[in-house]
Design a protein around this motif. Structure first.
Motif, PDB file in Angstrom:
ATOM      1  N   ILE A   1       8.132 -52.192   8.871  1.00 20.43           N
ATOM      2  CA  ILE A   1       7.059 -53.006   9.391  1.00 20.43           C
ATOM      3  C   ILE A   1       6.070 -52.190  10.258  1.00 20.43           C
ATOM      4  O   ILE A   1       4.655 -52.112  10.085  1.00 20.43           O
ATOM      5  CB  ILE A   1       7.741 -54.327   9.090  1.00 20.43           C
ATOM      6  N   ASP A   2       6.892 -51.556  11.191  1.00 16.06           N
ATOM      7  CA  ASP A   2       6.397 -51.169  12.529  1.00 16.06           C
ATOM      8  C   ASP A   2       5.968 -49.645  12.242  1.00 16.06           C
ATOM      9  O   ASP A   2       4.546 -49.926  13.299  1.00 16.06           O
ATOM     10  CB  ASP A   2       7.418 -51.519  13.213  1.00 16.06           C
ATOM     11  N   ILE A   3       6.031 -49.217  11.731  1.00 15.39           N
ATOM     12  CA  ILE A   3       5.481 -48.003  11.391  1.00 15.39           C
ATOM     13  C   ILE A   3       4.547 -48.468  10.258  1.00 15.39           C
ATOM     14  O   ILE A   3       3.448 -48.438  10.763  1.00 15.39           O
ATOM     15  CB  ILE A   3       6.535 -47.489  10.381  1.00 15.39           C
ATOM     16  N   VAL A   4       4.662 -49.067   9.728  1.00 18.76           N
ATOM     17  CA  VAL A   4       3.184 -49.648   8.889  1.00 18.76           C
ATOM     18  C   VAL A   4       2.324 -50.190  10.062  1.00 18.76           C
ATOM     19  O   VAL A   4       0.960 -49.618   9.824  1.00 18.76           O
ATOM     20  CB  VAL A   4       3.461 -50.909   7.799  1.00 18.76           C
ATOM     21  N   LYS A   5       2.561 -50.741  10.413  1.00 18.99           N
ATOM     22  CA  LYS A   5       1.681 -51.744  11.995  1.00 18.99           C
ATOM     23  C   LYS A   5       0.989 -50.581  12.420  1.00 18.99           C
ATOM     24  O   LYS A   5      -0.115 -50.807  13.440  1.00 18.99           O
ATOM     25  CB  LYS A   5       2.470 -52.801  12.851  1.00 18.99           C
ATOM     26  N   ALA A   6       1.766 -49.909  12.696  1.00 18.57           N
ATOM     27  CA  ALA A   6       1.101 -48.569  14.424  1.00 18.57           C
ATOM     28  C   ALA A   6       0.620 -47.837  13.193  1.00 18.57           C
ATOM     29  O   ALA A   6      -0.513 -47.026  13.798  1.00 18.57           O
ATOM     30  CB  ALA A   6       2.344 -47.442  14.449  1.00 18.57           C
ATOM     31  N   VAL A   7       0.505 -47.342  11.982  1.00 16.87           N
ATOM     32  CA  VAL A   7      -0.445 -46.788  11.149  1.00 16.87           C
ATOM     33  C   VAL A   7      -1.594 -47.133  11.291  1.00 16.87           C
ATOM     34  O   VAL A   7      -1.968 -46.461  11.039  1.00 16.87           O
ATOM     35  CB  VAL A   7       0.487 -46.087   9.478  1.00 16.87           C
TER      36      VAL A   7
ATOM     37  N   SER B   1      -9.214 -47.059   9.195  1.00 14.64           N
ATOM     38  CA  SER B   1     -10.052 -47.130   8.009  1.00 14.64           C
ATOM     39  C   SER B   1      -9.052 -47.044   7.023  1.00 14.64           C
ATOM     40  O   SER B   1      -9.463 -46.417   5.699  1.00 14.64           O
ATOM     41  CB  SER B   1     -10.488 -45.489   8.457  1.00 14.64           C
ATOM     42  N   LEU B   2      -7.710 -46.661   7.048  1.00 10.76           N
ATOM     43  CA  LEU B   2      -6.708 -46.662   5.590  1.00 10.76           C
ATOM     44  C   LEU B   2      -6.955 -47.754   5.336  1.00 10.76           C
ATOM     45  O   LEU B   2      -5.983 -48.081   4.096  1.00 10.76           O
ATOM     46  CB  LEU B   2      -6.107 -45.895   6.385  1.00 10.76           C
ATOM     47  N   GLY B   3      -6.622 -48.926   5.790  1.00 17.88           N
ATOM     48  CA  GLY B   3      -7.265 -50.281   5.205  1.00 17.88           C
ATOM     49  C   GLY B   3      -5.568 -51.097   5.171  1.00 17.88           C
ATOM     50  O   GLY B   3      -4.452 -49.944   5.974  1.00 17.88           O
ATOM     51  N   THR B   4      -5.115 -52.117   4.334  1.00 19.48           N
ATOM     52  CA  THR B   4      -4.002 -52.710   4.441  1.00 19.48           C
ATOM     53  C   THR B   4      -2.416 -52.123   3.760  1.00 19.48           C
ATOM     54  O   THR B   4      -1.723 -52.039   3.857  1.00 19.48           O
ATOM     55  CB  THR B   4      -4.058 -54.298   3.670  1.00 19.48           C
ATOM     56  N   TYR B   5      -2.981 -51.046   2.546  1.00 14.26           N
ATOM     57  CA  TYR B   5      -2.300 -50.962   1.107  1.00 14.26           C
ATOM     58  C   TYR B   5      -1.744 -49.117   1.662  1.00 14.26           C
ATOM     59  O   TYR B   5      -2.442 -48.842   0.724  1.00 14.26           O
ATOM     60  CB  TYR B   5      -3.058 -50.716   0.353  1.00 14.26           C
ATOM     61  N   VAL B   6      -0.968 -49.308   2.417  1.00 11.12           N
ATOM     62  CA  VAL B   6      -0.489 -48.057   2.793  1.00 11.12           C
ATOM     63  C   VAL B   6       1.481 -47.811   3.087  1.00 11.12           C
ATOM     64  O   VAL B   6       1.609 -48.665   2.751  1.00 11.12           O
ATOM     65  CB  VAL B   6      -0.672 -47.734   4.699  1.00 11.12           C
ATOM     66  N   VAL B   7       1.029 -46.437   2.794  1.00  7.39           N
ATOM     67  CA  VAL B   7       3.232 -46.659   2.544  1.00  7.39           C
ATOM     68  C   VAL B   7       3.079 -45.125   3.245  1.00  7.39           C
ATOM     69  O   VAL B   7       2.729 -43.993   3.035  1.00  7.39           O
ATOM     70  CB  VAL B   7       3.369 -45.820   1.420  1.00  7.39           C
ATOM     71  N   VAL B   8       4.139 -45.421   4.267  1.00  6.49           N
ATOM     72  CA  VAL B   8       4.734 -44.077   4.869  1.00  6.49           C
ATOM     73  C   VAL B   8       5.246 -43.339   4.031  1.00  6.49           C
ATOM     74  O   VAL B   8       6.153 -43.550   3.739  1.00  6.49           O
ATOM     75  CB  VAL B   8       5.190 -44.486   6.245  1.00  6.49           C
ATOM     76  N   LEU B   9       5.850 -42.096   3.703  1.00  7.25           N
ATOM     77  CA  LEU B   9       6.365 -41.282   3.465  1.00  7.25           C
ATOM     78  C   LEU B   9       7.290 -39.536   4.378  1.00  7.25           C
ATOM     79  O   LEU B   9       6.585 -39.848   4.821  1.00  7.25           O
ATOM     80  CB  LEU B   9       5.697 -40.238   2.209  1.00  7.25           C
ATOM     81  N   ARG B  10       8.442 -40.075   3.662  1.00  4.00           N
ATOM     82  CA  ARG B  10       9.502 -38.844   3.774  1.00  4.00           C
ATOM     83  C   ARG B  10       9.072 -37.518   4.350  1.00  4.00           C
ATOM     84  O   ARG B  10       8.217 -37.653   3.275  1.00  4.00           O
ATOM     85  CB  ARG B  10      10.347 -39.286   3.414  1.00  4.00           C
ATOM     86  N   THR B  11       9.122 -36.672   5.168  1.00  2.79           N
ATOM     87  CA  THR B  11       8.979 -35.380   5.150  1.00  2.79           C
ATOM     88  C   THR B  11       9.020 -34.839   3.484  1.00  2.79           C
ATOM     89  O   THR B  11       8.981 -33.510   2.808  1.00  2.79           O
ATOM     90  CB  THR B  11       8.765 -34.487   5.820  1.00  2.79           C
TER      91      THR B  11
ATOM     92  N   ARG C   1      -1.277 -39.909  13.516  1.00  5.00           N
ATOM     93  CA  ARG C   1      -0.202 -40.390  14.868  1.00  5.00           C
ATOM     94  C   ARG C   1       0.050 -40.985  15.178  1.00  5.00           C
ATOM     95  O   ARG C   1      -0.707 -42.036  16.092  1.00  5.00           O
ATOM     96  CB  ARG C   1      -1.168 -38.956  15.986  1.00  5.00           C
ATOM     97  N   ILE C   2       1.335 -41.381  15.536  1.00  9.71           N
ATOM     98  CA  ILE C   2       1.857 -43.099  15.783  1.00  9.71           C
ATOM     99  C   ILE C   2       2.674 -42.992  17.259  1.00  9.71           C
ATOM    100  O   ILE C   2       3.128 -41.695  17.530  1.00  9.71           O
ATOM    101  CB  ILE C   2       2.184 -44.077  14.959  1.00  9.71           C
ATOM    102  N   LEU C   3       2.497 -44.228  18.155  1.00  9.05           N
ATOM    103  CA  LEU C   3       3.519 -44.268  19.128  1.00  9.05           C
ATOM    104  C   LEU C   3       4.850 -44.959  18.410  1.00  9.05           C
ATOM    105  O   LEU C   3       4.827 -46.296  17.792  1.00  9.05           O
ATOM    106  CB  LEU C   3       3.377 -44.766  20.091  1.00  9.05           C
ATOM    107  N   LEU C   4       5.824 -44.640  17.740  1.00  9.62           N
ATOM    108  CA  LEU C   4       7.308 -45.329  17.357  1.00  9.62           C
ATOM    109  C   LEU C   4       8.484 -45.048  18.182  1.00  9.62           C
ATOM    110  O   LEU C   4       8.593 -44.422  18.854  1.00  9.62           O
ATOM    111  CB  LEU C   4       7.784 -44.861  16.370  1.00  9.62           C
TER     112      LEU C   4
ATOM    113  N   VAL D   1       2.509 -38.972  11.063  1.00  8.79           N
ATOM    114  CA  VAL D   1       3.667 -39.397  10.012  1.00  8.79           C
ATOM    115  C   VAL D   1       2.311 -38.931   9.083  1.00  8.79           C
ATOM    116  O   VAL D   1       1.103 -38.815   9.247  1.00  8.79           O
ATOM    117  CB  VAL D   1       3.728 -40.626   9.685  1.00  8.79           C
ATOM    118  N   THR D   2       2.744 -38.453   7.648  1.00  6.99           N
ATOM    119  CA  THR D   2       2.331 -38.854   6.530  1.00  6.99           C
ATOM    120  C   THR D   2       2.346 -40.036   5.497  1.00  6.99           C
ATOM    121  O   THR D   2       2.765 -40.501   5.319  1.00  6.99           O
ATOM    122  CB  THR D   2       2.708 -37.568   5.295  1.00  6.99           C
ATOM    123  N   VAL D   3       0.896 -40.617   5.521  1.00  7.01           N
ATOM    124  CA  VAL D   3       0.244 -41.739   4.564  1.00  7.01           C
ATOM    125  C   VAL D   3      -0.041 -41.352   3.319  1.00  7.01           C
ATOM    126  O   VAL D   3      -0.744 -40.628   3.323  1.00  7.01           O
ATOM    127  CB  VAL D   3      -0.199 -42.315   5.915  1.00  7.01           C
ATOM    128  N   ALA D   4       0.141 -42.366   2.285  1.00  8.04           N
ATOM    129  CA  ALA D   4      -0.755 -42.186   1.273  1.00  8.04           C
ATOM    130  C   ALA D   4      -1.185 -43.974   1.335  1.00  8.04           C
ATOM    131  O   ALA D   4      -0.808 -44.420   1.360  1.00  8.04           O
ATOM    132  CB  ALA D   4       0.134 -41.952  -0.178  1.00  8.04           C
TER     133      ALA D   4
END
Length: 104
Positions: A2-8, A14-24, A56-59, A72-75
């Motif tokens: 949840i912290d990663i999604v909030k940071a993104v 502009s990415l909106g609410t519906y995001v998923v952070v993808l592993r490399t 680019r986020i602070l985490l 991070v890569t985000v869909a």
């Protein structure tokens, strides 16, 4: 997670609410900045609002640690249905034929 999604979302609203952070090593990725041809075709057919972004986020690596900059890569998707369909199809481990036969 949840912290990663909030940071993104804070880093790129502009990415909106519906995001998923993808592993490399996500099956949907052909490198950090592009989907595989199969994932692109699937998105075009099943989740046309889907797009990929690098953010680019602070985490902090663990609770209480000093946050560090990380890319991070985000869909991102236009609605929850498309996000759920993508996550179900592309973020889990694929079932082998043996696994599928055992489910029957």
């Amino acid at each position: 997670m949840i912290d990663i999604v909030k940071a993104v979302q804070e880093a790129d609203p502009s990415l909106g609410t519906y995001v998923v952070v993808l592993r490399t090593d996500a099956r949907a990725l052909d490198g950090p900045e592009r989907f595989t041809p199969e994932a692109r075709a699937w998105i075009a057919d099943k989740a046309p609002s889907g797009r990929l972004a690098r953010v680019r986020i602070l985490l902090a690596p663990f609770p209480g640690a000093e946050p560090a900059e990380r890319e991070v890569t985000v869909a991102a998707f236009g609605d929850a249905r498309e996000l759920a369909a993508f996550a179900t199809t592309w973020t889990g481990d694929p079932l082998s034929e043996t696994d599928e036969a055992e489910d029957l």
